[in-house]
Design a protein around this motif. Structure first.
Motif, PDB file in Angstrom:
ATOM      1  N   PHE A  21       0.830  -1.207   0.000  1.00 43.64           N
ATOM      2  CA  PHE A  21       0.000   0.000   0.000  1.00 43.64           C
ATOM      3  C   PHE A  21       0.864   1.258   0.000  1.00 43.64           C
ATOM      4  O   PHE A  21       0.573   2.230  -0.706  1.00 43.64           O
ATOM      5  N   TYR A  25       0.815   4.508  -2.281  1.00 41.68           N
ATOM      6  CA  TYR A  25       0.601   5.856  -1.746  1.00 41.68           C
ATOM      7  C   TYR A  25       1.665   6.815  -2.260  1.00 41.68           C
ATOM      8  O   TYR A  25       1.364   7.959  -2.627  1.00 41.68           O
ATOM      9  N   THR A 203      -6.987   7.982  -0.756  1.00 48.94           N
ATOM     10  CA  THR A 203      -8.153   7.265  -1.299  1.00 48.94           C
ATOM     11  C   THR A 203      -7.836   6.646  -2.665  1.00 48.94           C
ATOM     12  O   THR A 203      -8.293   5.532  -2.966  1.00 48.94           O
ATOM     13  N   ILE A 206      -5.807   3.509  -1.993  1.00 51.50           N
ATOM     14  CA  ILE A 206      -6.689   2.418  -1.544  1.00 51.50           C
ATOM     15  C   ILE A 206      -7.376   1.784  -2.749  1.00 51.50           C
ATOM     16  O   ILE A 206      -7.434   0.550  -2.899  1.00 51.50           O
ATOM     17  N   TYR A 209      -4.894  -0.164  -4.951  1.00 50.06           N
ATOM     18  CA  TYR A 209      -4.478  -1.405  -4.306  1.00 50.06           C
ATOM     19  C   TYR A 209      -5.562  -2.472  -4.434  1.00 50.06           C
ATOM     20  O   TYR A 209      -5.273  -3.631  -4.777  1.00 50.06           O
ATOM     21  N   ARG A 210      -6.799  -2.104  -4.165  1.00 50.19           N
ATOM     22  CA  ARG A 210      -7.889  -3.080  -4.235  1.00 50.19           C
ATOM     23  C   ARG A 210      -8.103  -3.548  -5.677  1.00 50.19           C
ATOM     24  O   ARG A 210      -8.394  -4.713  -5.919  1.00 50.19           O
ATOM     25  N   LEU A 222     -14.594   1.687   3.762  1.00 53.41           N
ATOM     26  CA  LEU A 222     -13.795   2.911   3.597  1.00 53.41           C
ATOM     27  C   LEU A 222     -14.349   3.937   4.577  1.00 53.41           C
ATOM     28  O   LEU A 222     -14.978   4.924   4.212  1.00 53.41           O
ATOM     29  N   GLU A 226      -7.472   7.529   8.377  1.00 53.80           N
ATOM     30  CA  GLU A 226      -6.617   6.754   7.470  1.00 53.80           C
ATOM     31  C   GLU A 226      -6.137   5.450   8.098  1.00 53.80           C
ATOM     32  O   GLU A 226      -6.112   4.406   7.427  1.00 53.80           O
ATOM     33  N   LEU A 230      -6.963   1.708   6.670  1.00 48.77           N
ATOM     34  CA  LEU A 230      -5.881   0.775   6.369  1.00 48.77           C
ATOM     35  C   LEU A 230      -6.048  -0.526   7.152  1.00 48.77           C
ATOM     36  O   LEU A 230      -5.803  -1.617   6.620  1.00 48.77           O
ATOM     37  N   LEU A 233      -8.572  -2.562   5.494  1.00 47.38           N
ATOM     38  CA  LEU A 233      -8.021  -3.133   4.258  1.00 47.38           C
ATOM     39  C   LEU A 233      -7.224  -4.398   4.565  1.00 47.38           C
ATOM     40  O   LEU A 233      -7.365  -5.423   3.877  1.00 47.38           O
TER      41      LEU A 233
END
Length: 768
Positions: A21, A25, A203, A206, A209-210, A222, A226, A230, A233
């Protein structure tokens, strides 16, 4: 189960997920920084809001407070607690009101992000049974929790600890449900929109990554800040492995295995949270170190970066757009009108209800002011009106309109896991719109006060200002709703299109990387540019659908071409002034009367029913001393609860108190004993209900307090918990307040704390 053995392999797996992640980011940070600087330079047009916006709506206010029963899992008993909801919408539970007033450490701190508020034990048990498949209590076995009244309030979370409450009446249940839902709604919206770089970078990271894990569509976890997002997640990936590892090892009857599973899941979640917070903070710090250099490059080479990005977009567009347009035409376009209609109806009804509530409150105030005494009453009513948007019960009728939102048949087609994302977003818009209307009304009325001559002038001015504000409300409401509809349609359709196009397009994107200059690689990403091209393929249809709805005046939407000329050119200048303090308008009253009024006007939610104070009936029906042992059974549950409340009100709570397992335990005990010696009158009177929104009350602990930041370190039986902040300040007395991460308030000093040993396993539970 050995938690050390349990957490080690999951900590390693957590580290890998967080490492992936953080790489996402870092990539998204450069893109977000470029977009922010470009927006700052180029600007963007759009309708100007007509209503004023309050900068700090709830500074130093408490939303709600009152008594509620909580089930203590460690000793399987129900206890009466004094619950305070401060301005950051955390749930703070004290042993009793005296403990709150004496600034003793709270028993429980809860950040309700990600929780569901349930009012039925059956609903709760269904969720618990689904969380651990194959473990269901047999007929005749006691469930995991029994509620001694018919009015439970249960907070369920897919990963974290659950909380169990109950009240005595249906009316109280409705009030507390509205309060809890307000807390969940606010805490879910934990990522600050004021951040123009960090928030979009987070965001987008996220989402990317997904999507790299083939997870498209909306994600209902969500929610929160933060670190909480995380943690959700990571837990989403860990949970299947956790079930398969832990499930077979659980012993005992089904309810006991379920209880152990919740504790284990909570322990892992807390471990994940600590790791997520540390790694995310480190990633943000690294990006912030590089920010000056990146920003300098952006400002120097802005034109070249834009040219390079447009060249890349043209190449991707030529490859992707034909396929995307076919997909839009066949799979998206036919459904846009029905999705829009499903969104428009409940959302517009909610905004219309907010308008009606505002109109009714101001009209009632106008009538009461004229009938009861002019300016003095006006000040009293305006103090209440100023926090109307944050009144959980009065706003509930607006929020409930969104419960009608259903995307039947469309949820499966577009992979929308839950409509809660759209419901809560619309409800937050309603609250903001209401507060903007109230603040604008306040500002205009306050400006007029010095020019008024008598009650008749006051009445006419209130009516005239109300009409002006309602016109502004209608215009801004239309603008806000149209923007919400466009964003919701994109949020529903874009993930669907990306998933559809992935098999034919995603594998070919790597060849476009060579089109990006190395110097600009931090600001231009192929994946982001590809998503922008896909967005453009459907954006025209979405804009057209919303425009047609406005042209037809559906749900009181205004056309884009309709521009409301600013009839109050100096209004926004007024909004830049100091906040209005209506209590200052009472300066003509004696000081003692002003202090009395200050105590009275701390409450926004008033208990107008004239009922006995909460728990007063318990003092009229004391139970037998023998009922304090085991948890009450169904037959005598109500009597047992009344007896417990009566004993606590009479001071027995000081002897039966559950210690919180912290260093502040002794301080709590000494404080209550001091209270017992000094305040006999207080001890022997029933605690008032206190179901109110307060102002000028002692500030409650901040909902977020990371380890090592001026709070006590708490170690419950299962796992480490982030440090909790203790309350500071007493009602009406000046004090330095504790720092609040959510509101950005400066830190201060905490009350002294002693040390002591716990009497039970109940630990202070803090937010993550």
């Amino acid at each position: 189960l050995c938690l050390t053995w349990l957490c080690c392999p999951f900590a390693e797996r957590t580290g890998k997920v967080l490492g992936e992640f953080c790489r996402c980011y870092k990539e998204q940070f450069g893109v977000a920084l470029f977009n922010s600087v470009r927006y700052e330079i180029e600007g963007a047009g759009g309708p100007q809001a007509q209503l004023l916006h309050r900068k700090v709506p709830l500074e130093d206010h408490v939303i709600y407070s009152g008594n509620i029963f909580q089930y203590i899992e460690e000793n399987k008993k129900w206890r009466n607690r004094f619950c305070v909801v401060p301005h950051n919408y955390g749930l703070v539970l004290y042993e009793n009101k005296l403990a709150y007033e004496r600034e003793l450490p709270p028993r429980v701190l809860v950040n309700s992000a990600g929780y569901k508020v349930l009012t039925s034990v059956e609903q709760y048990l269904e969720l618990v049974n689904n969380s651990l498949p194959g473990v269901t209590p047999k007929s005749g076995q006691s469930p995991i929790v029994k509620c001694p009244t018919d009015f439970p309030l249960l907070l369920w979370h897919p990963y974290a600890r659950h909380y169990y409450f109950c009240v005595m009446t249906g009316k109280e249940q409705q009030k507390w449900r509205a309060v809890f839902q307000d807390c969940v709604r606010h805490c879910n919206n934990g990522i600050s929109e004021d951040s123009k770089v960090e928030a979009p970078a987070f965001t987008d990271a996220i989402r990317m990554y997904r999507q790299s894990k083939e997870q498209y569509g909306t994600w209902d976890m969500l929610c929160g800040n933060e670190s909480q997002v995380l943690s959700n997640l990571v837990m989403e990936e860990l949970l299947p492995e956790l079930r398969s590892t832990i499930g077979p090892r659980l012993k005992g009857k089904a309810p006991e295995r379920q209880r152990t599973w919740i504790q284990v899941s909570d322990a892992v979640y807390r471990m994940v949270y600590e790791l997520a917070k540390a790694q995310y903070d480190a990633a943000v710090a690294r990006c912030e170190q590089e920010r000056p250099q990146l920003e300098s490059t952006i400002r120097t080479d802005m034109d070249q970066i834009i040219t390079s990005k447009e060249h890349l977009a043209s190449k991707i567009r030529a490859f992707v757009l034909p396929k995307a347009e076919v997909c839009v035409r066949n799979h998206v376009q036919p459904y846009i009108p029905s999705i829009l209609e499903a969104l428009m109806t409940p959302t517009s009804q909610g905004f219309a209800e907010a308008r009606e509530v505002f109109f009714k409150e101001v009209t009632d105030m106008n009538m009461n002011v004229i009938n009861e005494g002019g300016l003095e009453k006006l000040v009293e009513y305006m103090e209440k009106l100023s926090h109307l948007a944050f009144h959980p019960v009065k706003m509930q009728s607006c929020y409930e309109k969104m419960d009608q939102l259903k995307l039947e048949g469309l949820q499966q087609r577009f992979d929308v896991s839950s409509t809660s994302v759209f419901k809560q977003r619309a409800q937050i818009h309603m609250r903001q719109q209401m507060d903007d209307a109230v603040y604008t009304f306040e500002t205009l009325l306050h400006q007029e006060l010095g020019k008024l001559q008598g009650k008749d002038d006051l009445c006419k001015s209130i009516q005239r200002i109300l009409e002006r504000v309602l016109k502004k409300f209608d215009y801004d409401s239309s603008t806000v709703r149209k923007k919400f509809f466009r964003e919701a349609l994109l949020q529903i359709t874009i993930p669907f299109l990306l998933k559809k196009l992935a098999p034919t397009c995603k594998g070919e994107l790597a060849k476009f990387q060579e089109l990006i200059f190395e110097d600009f690689a931090s600001f231009i990403l192929v994946e982001n540019t590809y998503e922008e091209v896909v967005l453009q393929s459907v954006m025209k249809d979405i804009m057209q659908a919303v425009k047609e709805a406005a042209v037809q005046r559906k749900h009181n939407l205004y056309r884009d071409s309709m521009v409301m000329h600013n009839s109050d050119p100096n209004l926004h200048l007024l909004g830049e002034g100091l906040p209005i303090d209506w209590s200052e308008e009472c300066s003509g009253q004696p000081e003692a009367e002003r202090r009395r009024r200050a105590r009275q006007v701390v409450s926004v939610i008033q208990d107008d029913e004239g009922a006995l104070p909460y728990g007063a009936e318990a003092l009229l029906q004391p139970g037998s001393p023998g009922a304090q042992g085991a948890p009450p059974g169904p037959g005598d549950a109500l009597g047992a609860i009344r007896e417990a409340l009566a004993q606590q009100s009479l001071g027995d709570g000081a002897e039966q108190r559950l210690m919180n397992g912290t260093e502040g335990g002794a301080a709590s005990e000494e404080g209550l004993r001091a209270g017992a010696a000094q305040g006999e009158g207080t001890r022997h009177s029933p605690a008032p209900h206190g179901d109110g929104v307060h102002g000028g009350a002692p500030p409650a602990p901040a909902a977020e307090s990371p380890s090592g930041t001026g709070g006590e370190r708490v170690t419950p039986a299962l796992s480490p918990v982030p440090a909790a902040e203790s309350p500071s300040g007493t009602g009406g007395e000046p004090c330095q307040q504790r720092g609040d991460k959510e509101t950005g308030e400066p830190g201060g000093h905490s009350p002294p704390q002693g040390s002591g040993s716990p009497e039970s396993g109940e630990g202070v539970q803090t937010e993550f």
